[in-house]
Design a protein around this motif. Structure first.
Motif, PDB file in Angstrom:
ATOM      1  N   ARG A 134       0.627  -0.782   0.159  1.00 59.93           N
ATOM      2  CA  ARG A 134      -0.364   0.191  -0.122  1.00 59.93           C
ATOM      3  C   ARG A 134       0.600   1.486   0.476  1.00 59.93           C
ATOM      4  NH1 ARG A 134      -5.388  -0.806   1.122  1.00 59.93           N
ATOM      5  NH2 ARG A 134      -6.094  -3.002   1.740  1.00 59.93           N
ATOM      6  N   PHE A 135       1.976   1.004   0.680  1.00 60.86           N
ATOM      7  CA  PHE A 135       3.163   2.269   0.143  1.00 60.86           C
ATOM      8  C   PHE A 135       3.134   2.577  -1.599  1.00 60.86           C
ATOM      9  CE2 PHE A 135       5.251   1.253   4.713  1.00 60.86           C
ATOM     10  CZ  PHE A 135       4.425   2.618   5.477  1.00 60.86           C
ATOM     11  N   ASN A 136       3.281   4.048  -1.795  1.00 61.80           N
ATOM     12  CA  ASN A 136       3.137   4.320  -3.180  1.00 61.80           C
ATOM     13  C   ASN A 136       5.072   4.052  -3.507  1.00 61.80           C
ATOM     14  OD1 ASN A 136       4.915   6.332  -2.424  1.00 61.80           O
ATOM     15  ND2 ASN A 136       2.953   7.737  -2.343  1.00 61.80           N
ATOM     16  N   ARG A 137       4.859   4.337  -4.661  1.00 64.00           N
ATOM     17  CA  ARG A 137       6.440   3.925  -5.403  1.00 64.00           C
ATOM     18  C   ARG A 137       7.580   5.132  -4.155  1.00 64.00           C
ATOM     19  NH1 ARG A 137       8.508   2.004 -10.087  1.00 64.00           N
ATOM     20  NH2 ARG A 137       6.479   1.555 -10.317  1.00 64.00           N
ATOM     21  N   THR A 138       7.242   6.323  -3.867  1.00 65.30           N
ATOM     22  CA  THR A 138       8.161   7.706  -3.412  1.00 65.30           C
ATOM     23  C   THR A 138       8.580   6.253  -1.825  1.00 65.30           C
ATOM     24  OG1 THR A 138       7.569   9.250  -4.441  1.00 65.30           O
ATOM     25  CG2 THR A 138       8.487   8.873  -2.417  1.00 65.30           C
ATOM     26  N   SER A 142      11.791   5.217  -0.234  1.00 66.91           N
ATOM     27  CA  SER A 142      12.911   5.483   0.616  1.00 66.91           C
ATOM     28  C   SER A 142      13.432   4.490   2.000  1.00 66.91           C
ATOM     29  CB  SER A 142      11.956   6.375   1.838  1.00 66.91           C
ATOM     30  OG  SER A 142      10.251   5.372   2.691  1.00 66.91           O
ATOM     31  N   PHE A 143      13.218   3.016   1.563  1.00 61.62           N
ATOM     32  CA  PHE A 143      13.733   1.700   2.326  1.00 61.62           C
ATOM     33  C   PHE A 143      14.631   1.675   2.375  1.00 61.62           C
ATOM     34  CE2 PHE A 143       8.571   1.493   3.506  1.00 61.62           C
ATOM     35  CZ  PHE A 143       8.930   0.578   4.565  1.00 61.62           C
ATOM     36  N   LEU A 144      15.304   2.066   0.776  1.00 65.35           N
ATOM     37  CA  LEU A 144      16.432   1.611  -0.312  1.00 65.35           C
ATOM     38  C   LEU A 144      17.642   1.711   0.971  1.00 65.35           C
ATOM     39  CD1 LEU A 144      15.070   2.001  -3.843  1.00 65.35           C
ATOM     40  CD2 LEU A 144      14.896  -0.177  -2.355  1.00 65.35           C
ATOM     41  N   THR A 151      20.947  -0.320   8.186  1.00 63.79           N
ATOM     42  CA  THR A 151      20.314   0.262   9.278  1.00 63.79           C
ATOM     43  C   THR A 151      18.630  -0.547   9.811  1.00 63.79           C
ATOM     44  OG1 THR A 151      20.477   2.519   8.673  1.00 63.79           O
ATOM     45  CG2 THR A 151      19.419   2.236  10.033  1.00 63.79           C
ATOM     46  N   VAL A 152      18.050  -1.060   9.046  1.00 64.02           N
ATOM     47  CA  VAL A 152      16.785  -1.801   9.177  1.00 64.02           C
ATOM     48  C   VAL A 152      17.047  -3.183   8.976  1.00 64.02           C
ATOM     49  CG1 VAL A 152      15.572   0.297  10.401  1.00 64.02           C
ATOM     50  CG2 VAL A 152      15.134  -1.369   7.449  1.00 64.02           C
ATOM     51  N   VAL A 153      16.889  -4.384   9.051  1.00 61.12           N
ATOM     52  CA  VAL A 153      16.332  -5.231   8.645  1.00 61.12           C
ATOM     53  C   VAL A 153      14.810  -5.454   8.264  1.00 61.12           C
ATOM     54  CG1 VAL A 153      16.422  -8.421   7.833  1.00 61.12           C
ATOM     55  CG2 VAL A 153      17.538  -7.009   9.457  1.00 61.12           C
ATOM     56  N   LEU A 154      14.750  -5.179   7.152  1.00 62.14           N
ATOM     57  CA  LEU A 154      13.122  -4.685   6.433  1.00 62.14           C
ATOM     58  C   LEU A 154      11.873  -5.641   6.289  1.00 62.14           C
ATOM     59  CD1 LEU A 154      10.238  -3.508   5.957  1.00 62.14           C
ATOM     60  CD2 LEU A 154      11.552  -3.269   3.042  1.00 62.14           C
ATOM     61  N   VAL A 155      11.368  -6.255   6.731  1.00 65.39           N
ATOM     62  CA  VAL A 155      10.272  -7.294   6.491  1.00 65.39           C
ATOM     63  C   VAL A 155       8.968  -7.014   6.126  1.00 65.39           C
ATOM     64  CG1 VAL A 155       9.167  -9.719   7.704  1.00 65.39           C
ATOM     65  CG2 VAL A 155      11.266  -9.265   8.441  1.00 65.39           C
ATOM     66  N   GLY A 156       8.644  -7.412   4.857  1.00 72.39           N
ATOM     67  CA  GLY A 156       7.844  -6.807   5.008  1.00 72.39           C
ATOM     68  C   GLY A 156       6.321  -7.302   4.413  1.00 72.39           C
ATOM     69  N   GLU A 165       2.972  -4.921  -7.327  1.00 64.52           N
ATOM     70  CA  GLU A 165       2.628  -4.681  -6.825  1.00 64.52           C
ATOM     71  C   GLU A 165       3.927  -3.840  -5.635  1.00 64.52           C
ATOM     72  OE1 GLU A 165      -0.338  -3.414  -6.258  1.00 64.52           O
ATOM     73  OE2 GLU A 165      -1.360  -5.070  -7.344  1.00 64.52           O
ATOM     74  N   LEU A 166       5.301  -4.399  -5.922  1.00 61.73           N
ATOM     75  CA  LEU A 166       6.329  -3.747  -5.219  1.00 61.73           C
ATOM     76  C   LEU A 166       7.615  -3.454  -6.216  1.00 61.73           C
ATOM     77  CD1 LEU A 166       6.714  -6.396  -2.263  1.00 61.73           C
ATOM     78  CD2 LEU A 166       5.539  -4.196  -2.581  1.00 61.73           C
ATOM     79  N   ASN A 167       8.230  -2.495  -6.044  1.00 62.26           N
ATOM     80  CA  ASN A 167       9.630  -1.556  -6.908  1.00 62.26           C
ATOM     81  C   ASN A 167      10.352  -2.442  -7.101  1.00 62.26           C
ATOM     82  OD1 ASN A 167       7.404   1.069  -6.403  1.00 62.26           O
ATOM     83  ND2 ASN A 167       9.355   1.754  -5.214  1.00 62.26           N
ATOM     84  N   ALA A 168      11.177  -2.441  -8.181  1.00 62.43           N
ATOM     85  CA  ALA A 168      11.746  -3.203  -8.622  1.00 62.43           C
ATOM     86  C   ALA A 168      13.033  -3.721  -8.126  1.00 62.43           C
ATOM     87  CB  ALA A 168      12.003  -3.181 -10.298  1.00 62.43           C
ATOM     88  N   ALA A 169      13.369  -2.285  -7.806  1.00 60.70           N
ATOM     89  CA  ALA A 169      14.375  -2.141  -6.653  1.00 60.70           C
ATOM     90  C   ALA A 169      14.286  -2.750  -5.328  1.00 60.70           C
ATOM     91  CB  ALA A 169      14.432  -0.263  -6.478  1.00 60.70           C
ATOM     92  N   LEU A 170      13.588  -2.280  -4.581  1.00 60.16           N
ATOM     93  CA  LEU A 170      12.648  -3.054  -3.560  1.00 60.16           C
ATOM     94  C   LEU A 170      13.128  -4.662  -3.939  1.00 60.16           C
ATOM     95  CD1 LEU A 170      12.308  -2.775  -0.214  1.00 60.16           C
ATOM     96  CD2 LEU A 170       9.920  -1.707  -1.349  1.00 60.16           C
TER      97      LEU A 170
END
Length: 451
Positions: A134-138, A142-144, A151-156, A165-170
């Protein structure tokens, strides 16, 4: 007049305990069963053995202490949030949870700043983001930086296909792990735990119990919520049969979002069942979609497409039947009109299959685009003026009805292109007859020098 007594949650001789008191709300708020039974260890999570079993992907990560950023993709109630929380505990990371539904850029900045401060103090952070799609592209971008510098281990967590639904970079910086719907055995195990926690069995006969498992639709949280509803409704010594259970819990709506992944998965299943000539499976997927509230006219349009794409001229009546079903639904409305569409589903599923016309159209379109603006041969051009006749327009044209077999065998392609073959009917259905005609005309064309 005597003063009115103040309302309280205590029992009175006239009306018994209030609902407030009966629910225990005069003390601590009661916790839902699903919350009380939330696993406290990873080995208590049910239904995800491919991730948490002895050789599971998450098991290996924990053993090697090499937890990277992850995306949990799966339906609701499969343990995504619980597993993330337990992963943080197992790897000594601070667990921080955000919801993309309620969080904005300001929340993300505060969370990242707190994680940086924690990191300087020697403490890592596992940032769990629910509904991350549900987060937009911008916001996703910001997580990258904080993922890259550790800094964080992201678990989405997401219920939608990450590829869409998710950016290719993410996605390139996170590993996608698929959570599966709970099977009947896993849901049964959850219900057993609930009975142990409550100290009493579910008041259901075997048929009703099996039905409750199916109603959960692979969602563990839903299964426990349904169990709570049953216990609340049961009087002392009462056991519910299937009919009573359905009255009590009504019926949980199928997991199906008409605009998202479930929509595309089910229409794909219907189309492929038709293409595979399986009328029973096709009817099942059709009914699944109708039951979930899909627009019947959408289904009727898709069946028309199946008639032209997968049946074509192998059975020219398929398109007629599909269009007639759409007209019948327009005329009858719901629910009678769905039967006409179901009849069309059966017809197209049992019809002989051919995509020869579909392939011929694609091949002809490619040639039309690639060959450029070629003029027709002059002998098939009309010549309404003297100048055009002098230029050879219409010269040598043979009127097919005046020739033997009503077939002249002339070439109708542009001269610089040469004769092409796009349509190649198989030896199936009505196209078997078309194949005979085409072979016959090819022989005549060769005899008469038409190519």
């Amino acid at each position: 007049m005597a003063p009115r007594a103040k309302s309280s949650g205590t029992k009175t001789s006239e009306d018994g305990p209030s609902l407030f008191a009966a629910a225990g709300l005069e003390h601590d708020a009661p916790r839902p069963l699903a919350d009380r039974l939330r696993p406290t260890r990873l080995d208590e999570v049910v239904g995800q053995d491919h991730l948490l079993g002895p050789d599971g992907a998450l098991t290996r990560m924990i053993e090697t202490r090499s937890l990277g950023s992850l995306v949990f993709w799966g339906p609701p109630g499969t343990g995504k949030t619980t597993v993330a929380r337990l992963l943080a505990h197992a790897t000594d990371l601070e667990f921080v949870q955000l919801s993309a539904v309620f969080s904005g850029v300001a929340d993300l900045k505060k969370t990242f700043e707190a994680a940086r401060a924690r990191r300087e103090a020697g403490q890592g952070t596992l940032l769990f983001v629910d509904e991350v799609h549900r987060f937009n592209r911008t916001q996703q971008d910001s997580f990258l930086p904080v993922m890259e510098d550790g800094t964080v281990v992201l678990v989405g967590a997401t219920t939608e296909n990450p590829s869409f639904e998710l950016n290719a970079a993410l996605l390139s910086r996170a590993r996608v792990l698929v959570f599966r719907s709970l099977d009947e055995a896993a849901v049964g195990k959850l219900l057993g735990r609930a009975e142990a926690a409550e100290g009493r069995p579910l008041p259901l006969d075997p048929e009703a119990r099996a039905a409750l498992v199916r109603m959960a639709d692979g969602d563990g949280r839903a299964a426990l919520t349904l169990a709570e509803e049953v216990w609340r409704a049961a009087r002392a010594g009462e056991t519910f049969d299937l009919a009573t259970l359905q009255e009590i819990v009504q019926r949980r709506a199928p997991i199906y979002d008409k605009s998202q992944d479930g929509h595309y998965n089910l229409i794909s299943a219907l189309h492929k069942a038709v293409r595979g000539s399986d009328p029973d499976a096709a009817l099942y997927w059709f009914c699944r979609m109708v039951d979930a509230g899909e627009d019947p006219l959408f289904l009727a349009r898709r069946i028309v497409r199946m008639a032209v794409e997968d049946i074509g001229l192998a059975d020219p009546q398929a398109l007629v039947i599909a269009n007639a079903a759409k007209d019948a639904y327009d005329f009858l409305g719901s629910p009678e009109g769905e039967l006409a569409i179901a009849q069309a589903v059966i017809y197209v599923a049992t019809a002989p299959k051919s995509n020869a016309a579909y392939r011929a159209y694609g091949a002809a379109m490619r040639t039309a685009k690639q060959a450029g603006s070629l003029l027709p041969p002059k002998h098939i051009l009309n010549a309404p003026t003297r100048l055009m006749k002098e230029e050879g327009y219409g010269a040598g044209y043979e009127y097919d009805h005046d020739t033997p077999e009503a077939f002249s065998g002339q070439d109708y392609f542009p001269e610089t292109l040469g004769r092409q073959t796009f349509y190649d009917p198989p030896e199936r259905g009505f196209e078997r007859e078309i194949r005979k005609r085409l072979d016959y005309w090819a022989r005549l064309r060769k005899e008469r020098g038409g190519g």
